[in-house]
Design a protein around this motif. Structure first.
Motif, PDB file in Angstrom:
ATOM      1  N   LYS A  22       0.843  -1.196   0.000  1.00 53.37           N
ATOM      2  CA  LYS A  22       0.000   0.000   0.000  1.00 53.37           C
ATOM      3  C   LYS A  22       0.877   1.245   0.000  1.00 53.37           C
ATOM      4  N   THR A  23       0.523   2.196  -0.860  1.00 49.56           N
ATOM      5  CA  THR A  23       1.220   3.480  -0.919  1.00 49.56           C
ATOM      6  C   THR A  23       0.247   4.593  -0.569  1.00 49.56           C
ATOM      7  N   GLY A  24       0.700   5.833  -0.723  1.00 47.21           N
ATOM      8  CA  GLY A  24      -0.153   6.959  -0.376  1.00 47.21           C
ATOM      9  C   GLY A  24      -1.350   7.118  -1.278  1.00 47.21           C
ATOM     10  N   ASP A  25      -1.276   6.611  -2.521  1.00 49.33           N
ATOM     11  CA  ASP A  25      -2.400   6.789  -3.441  1.00 49.33           C
ATOM     12  C   ASP A  25      -2.871   5.485  -4.076  1.00 49.33           C
ATOM     13  N   GLY A  26      -2.333   4.355  -3.654  1.00 45.42           N
ATOM     14  CA  GLY A  26      -2.735   3.102  -4.270  1.00 45.42           C
ATOM     15  C   GLY A  26      -1.820   1.984  -3.834  1.00 45.42           C
TER      16      GLY A  26
END
Length: 313
Positions: free
Chosen positions: A276-280
């Motif tokens: 998981k990243t900050g936008d997806g």
């Protein structure tokens, strides 16, 4: 005409080879001292030193080029022109003033953007789509001299710092070859840089290698490829360094729940580790656990205790 060439990494070798192949009189090469390499700390010559010895050219390796002894030694070669490419030390005024035809630098960016020691890596880390080579006269400032010529080189989505070093080293040698006849004849008109447009690319630090999972997938992907093959990016898993050497180009990922903490492992399979990243999400393809060699996701997934739900920090 006596030419002294200054350079250190593989990036500089094509320019040196070109000078020799084209019949220019390279009387000496200046490069950084041999350094210990690898786990066994074997004293290793620079790529430029190896190329110079292959061509039978005298090699100077001063610890500090600005020392009076180094300047005096260099002056013995009576250079009419000095050509540098990623040498790694700032040239003192005594050296800049030495050759009648000046000191030229093959710089790996489109100046005045990305002045400094890590222009190629930082172009990629910052998500630039194009970079290039600037052939310039050297001055006392950091990459502030007048520009002679430029050539643009696109940055592809799958390029790394390593592939761009290779592309730009060839582009630099070609631009130097193209411009040298005019430079020797004094027919080149150089253009001053606009300092107001200048940006800087300082050498990378350990902090530049640390991944912040709250950033976007694209930003993290660009960071990783900007560090390959030199250091790779890293995160922490179970309190230990977990290096990342390759990731998939971010696409149209299914958005993970906003409640999921960035850095959370969502899936682990032979095709990749989905984080998981900050936008997806970002899919990791090549990783290196602490104390082990780099391995692809398939190899890692078969023998790891990492599970979905664990968090990389």
């Amino acid at each position: 005409m006596n030419i002294v060439f200054m350079g250190t990494p593989a990036f500089a070798v094509p320019s040196l080879d070109m000078l020799v192949t084209e019949g220019y009189n390279v009387v000496a090469v200046v490069t950084q001292p041999d350094r210990p390499q690898g786990r066994k700390k074997v004293l290793t010559p620079t790529p430029v030193k190896e190329a110079a010895l292959r061509h039978g050219i005298a090699v100077l390796q001063p610890q500090r080029l600005r020392s009076p002894e180094a300047v005096a030694e260099l002056s013995k070669y009576k250079p009419d022109m000095i050509v540098t490419a990623a040498y790694g030390q700032i040239l003192p005024k005594a050296v800049l003033d030495m050759p009648a035809l000046g000191c030229l630098n093959v710089h790996g960016s489109l100046l005045p953007k990305y002045r400094g020691g890590a222009p190629i890596q930082r172009c990629i880390i910052n998500g630039e789509k194009v970079t290039g080579i600037t052939l310039m006269y050297m001055a006392e400032g950091l990459d502030t001299g007048d520009m002679i010529a430029k050539v643009e080189v696109p940055i592809q989505d799958d390029d790394t710092a390593g592939t761009m070093f290779d592309k730009l080293s060839i582009a630099g040698a070609s631009l130097l070859k193209e411009q040298l006849p005019s430079l020797v004849n004094g027919k080149v008109k150089a253009t001053p840089q606009n300092d107001e447009e200048a940006t800087y690319a300082p050498n990378l630090t350990r902090e530049d290698e640390k991944i912040d999972w709250t950033r976007t997938s694209r930003q993290i992907y660009d960071q990783i490829r900007g560090l390959v093959p030199f250091s790779g990016g890293f995160t922490l898993w179970n309190g230990e360094v977990f290096k990342i050497w390759a990731a998939a180009i971010p696409g149209n990922h299914s958005m993970a729940s906003k409640e999921v903490v960035p850095g959370t492992v969502l899936d682990l399979s032979e095709s990749g580790i989905v984080v998981k990243t900050g936008d997806g999400t970002l899919t990791l393809l090549t990783v290196q656990p602490s104390g082990k060699k780099a391995m692809d996701a398939a190899q890692f997934s078969r023998g790891t205790s990492m599970k979905p739900g664990m968090v990389l920090t």
